[in-house]
Write a protein that holds these residues in place. Structure first.
Motif, PDB file in Angstrom:
ATOM      1  N   PHE A 157       0.866  -1.182   0.000  1.00 24.18           N
ATOM      2  CA  PHE A 157       0.000   0.000   0.000  1.00 24.18           C
ATOM      3  C   PHE A 157       0.897   1.225   0.000  1.00 24.18           C
ATOM      4  O   PHE A 157       1.705   1.425   0.913  1.00 24.18           O
ATOM      5  CB  PHE A 157      -0.900   0.016   1.236  1.00 24.18           C
ATOM      6  CG  PHE A 157      -2.006   1.032   1.158  1.00 24.18           C
ATOM      7  CD1 PHE A 157      -3.296   0.646   0.822  1.00 24.18           C
ATOM      8  CD2 PHE A 157      -1.774   2.370   1.427  1.00 24.18           C
ATOM      9  CE1 PHE A 157      -4.323   1.578   0.744  1.00 24.18           C
ATOM     10  CE2 PHE A 157      -2.780   3.311   1.355  1.00 24.18           C
ATOM     11  CZ  PHE A 157      -4.079   2.913   1.012  1.00 24.18           C
ATOM     12  N   ILE A 158       0.787   2.042  -1.049  1.00 22.57           N
ATOM     13  CA  ILE A 158       1.649   3.207  -1.214  1.00 22.57           C
ATOM     14  C   ILE A 158       0.837   4.475  -1.017  1.00 22.57           C
ATOM     15  O   ILE A 158      -0.199   4.676  -1.671  1.00 22.57           O
ATOM     16  CB  ILE A 158       2.311   3.226  -2.600  1.00 22.57           C
ATOM     17  CG1 ILE A 158       3.077   1.920  -2.842  1.00 22.57           C
ATOM     18  CG2 ILE A 158       3.248   4.427  -2.723  1.00 22.57           C
ATOM     19  CD1 ILE A 158       3.599   1.773  -4.254  1.00 22.57           C
ATOM     20  N   ALA A 159       1.298   5.338  -0.122  1.00 25.76           N
ATOM     21  CA  ALA A 159       0.604   6.572   0.207  1.00 25.76           C
ATOM     22  C   ALA A 159       1.584   7.739   0.158  1.00 25.76           C
ATOM     23  O   ALA A 159       2.789   7.562  -0.007  1.00 25.76           O
ATOM     24  CB  ALA A 159      -0.033   6.470   1.594  1.00 25.76           C
ATOM     25  N   SER A 160       1.032   8.943   0.339  1.00 26.41           N
ATOM     26  CA  SER A 160       1.840  10.168   0.342  1.00 26.41           C
ATOM     27  C   SER A 160       1.200  11.163   1.303  1.00 26.41           C
ATOM     28  O   SER A 160       0.850  10.805   2.416  1.00 26.41           O
ATOM     29  CB  SER A 160       1.934  10.739  -1.082  1.00 26.41           C
ATOM     30  OG  SER A 160       2.482   9.791  -1.977  1.00 26.41           O
ATOM     31  N   HIS A 161       1.059  12.415   0.902  1.00 31.48           N
ATOM     32  CA  HIS A 161       0.291  13.471   1.557  1.00 31.48           C
ATOM     33  C   HIS A 161       0.923  14.066   2.808  1.00 31.48           C
ATOM     34  O   HIS A 161       0.908  15.274   2.999  1.00 31.48           O
ATOM     35  CB  HIS A 161      -1.129  12.989   1.899  1.00 31.48           C
ATOM     36  CG  HIS A 161      -1.985  14.052   2.513  1.00 31.48           C
ATOM     37  ND1 HIS A 161      -2.325  15.210   1.835  1.00 31.48           N
ATOM     38  CD2 HIS A 161      -2.565  14.167   3.742  1.00 31.48           C
ATOM     39  CE1 HIS A 161      -3.066  15.979   2.611  1.00 31.48           C
ATOM     40  NE2 HIS A 161      -3.217  15.379   3.763  1.00 31.48           N
ATOM     41  N   THR A 162       1.499  13.270   3.686  1.00 32.18           N
ATOM     42  CA  THR A 162       2.001  13.784   4.960  1.00 32.18           C
ATOM     43  C   THR A 162       3.344  14.504   4.821  1.00 32.18           C
ATOM     44  O   THR A 162       3.763  15.190   5.758  1.00 32.18           O
ATOM     45  CB  THR A 162       2.172  12.646   5.982  1.00 32.18           C
ATOM     46  OG1 THR A 162       3.222  11.779   5.537  1.00 32.18           O
ATOM     47  CG2 THR A 162       0.880  11.860   6.149  1.00 32.18           C
TER      48      THR A 162
END
Length: 285
Positions: A157-162
């Motif tokens: 699961f790949i996320a970003s934003h922070t």
């Protein structure tokens, strides 16, 4: 299989160039932009052109700032209101991009599901999480909140934003937050992106940190017209770039409502916030 994921460029062209050079050296099979290419920085359109020219096959996902600049162009608040002043930086990006590019941005997907990879591995990529592009995954999110943010099980699961890189395992899922190319907020000012590798039936991840010409980027904030067009709130954005830490979020929680309600002017609220941070020994400006 190798996948490179970059995000949160925010119009920082020198940082993007450094990341692209490193990606070319590594030679991934796929490259994914995981949102927030534009806004909050000097050269949104230039970054978009550079990315397309360098990587014609890149997969483009939207973040909250792609959404924000489209909304900023579509719904302009009344002049001389706090709402107008607080959205000036987003309209600066929207003006750079123009109507045709804004229309294309509005069509970017907000997530990518890869379920037909070698070995049956499943990968989900999204700017924030399954709860939305502003609901990020950080080290402070407790385990009990992760199932809702991760949704259906995937190996990766790949996320970003922070704007804060993270490698975390939850049950049998590897969670990777790739951090920010243009404005990291973990105290390390170097550009950040993620290298994901599938080998022997298992995903591994590396967060790459790259130095680049930050003095040029600082000049770009002024030479592009961003600081003049972005209004007083642009000072907080520039301070975040300089200090590589979160400042806008605390300002929003403490001062946003007071400014909207007319209890403080934007000038007063921004000035107080920067002074408070300086008193705490953070040396913002």
């Amino acid at each position: 299989m190798k996948i490179a994921v970059l995000s949160d460029v925010h119009g920082n062209l020198p940082a993007l160039d450094a990341v692209l050079e490193d990606i070319f050296r590594w030679g991934p099979d796929e490259v994914i932009l995981n949102g927030d290419l534009v806004s909050r920085g000097p050269y949104s359109l230039d970054c978009l052109h550079r990315l397309r020219a360098a990587l014609p096959g890149i997969r483009l996902l939207a973040g909250n700032h792609e959404e924000y600049v489209v909304e900023a162009q579509r719904e302009v608040p009344e002049p001389d209101t706090p709402q107008y002043e607080l959205t000036r930086f987003a309209r600066f990006a929207a003006d750079q991009l123009g109507e045709a590019e804004l229309a294309r941005l509005g069509g970017w997907a907000d997530h990518l599901d890869l379920t037909d990879l070698e070995g049956g591995s499943g990968v989900h990529v999204t700017h924030g999480s399954r709860l939305g592009n502003r609901a990020g995954i950080s080290a402070s999110v407790p385990d009990e909140e992760l199932p809702a943010r991760l949704g259906d099980r995937r190996d990766l699961f790949i996320a970003s934003h922070t704007h804060k890189p993270l490698l975390r395992r939850f049950r049998d899922t590897l969670i990777v937050n790739v951090g920010s190319v243009g404005t990291p907020m973990d105290g390390d000012p170097r550009a950040s992106y993620g290298q994901l590798t599938f080998r022997d039936g298992r995903w591994s991840a590396e967060i790459r940190r790259l130095a680049y010409d930050r003095m040029r980027t600082e000049r770009d904030y002024f030479d592009s017209g961003f600081m003049a067009a972005g209004g007083r709130f642009a000072e907080i954005i520039l301070a975040e770039f300089r200090e590589a830490r979160v400042l806008a979020g605390p300002w929003m929680r403490r001062y946003h409502r007071a400014v909207i309600d007319g209890e403080l002017t934007l000038d007063e609220a921004v000035g107080r916030h920067l002074e408070e941070q300086a008193v705490q020994g953070k040396g913002l400006l």
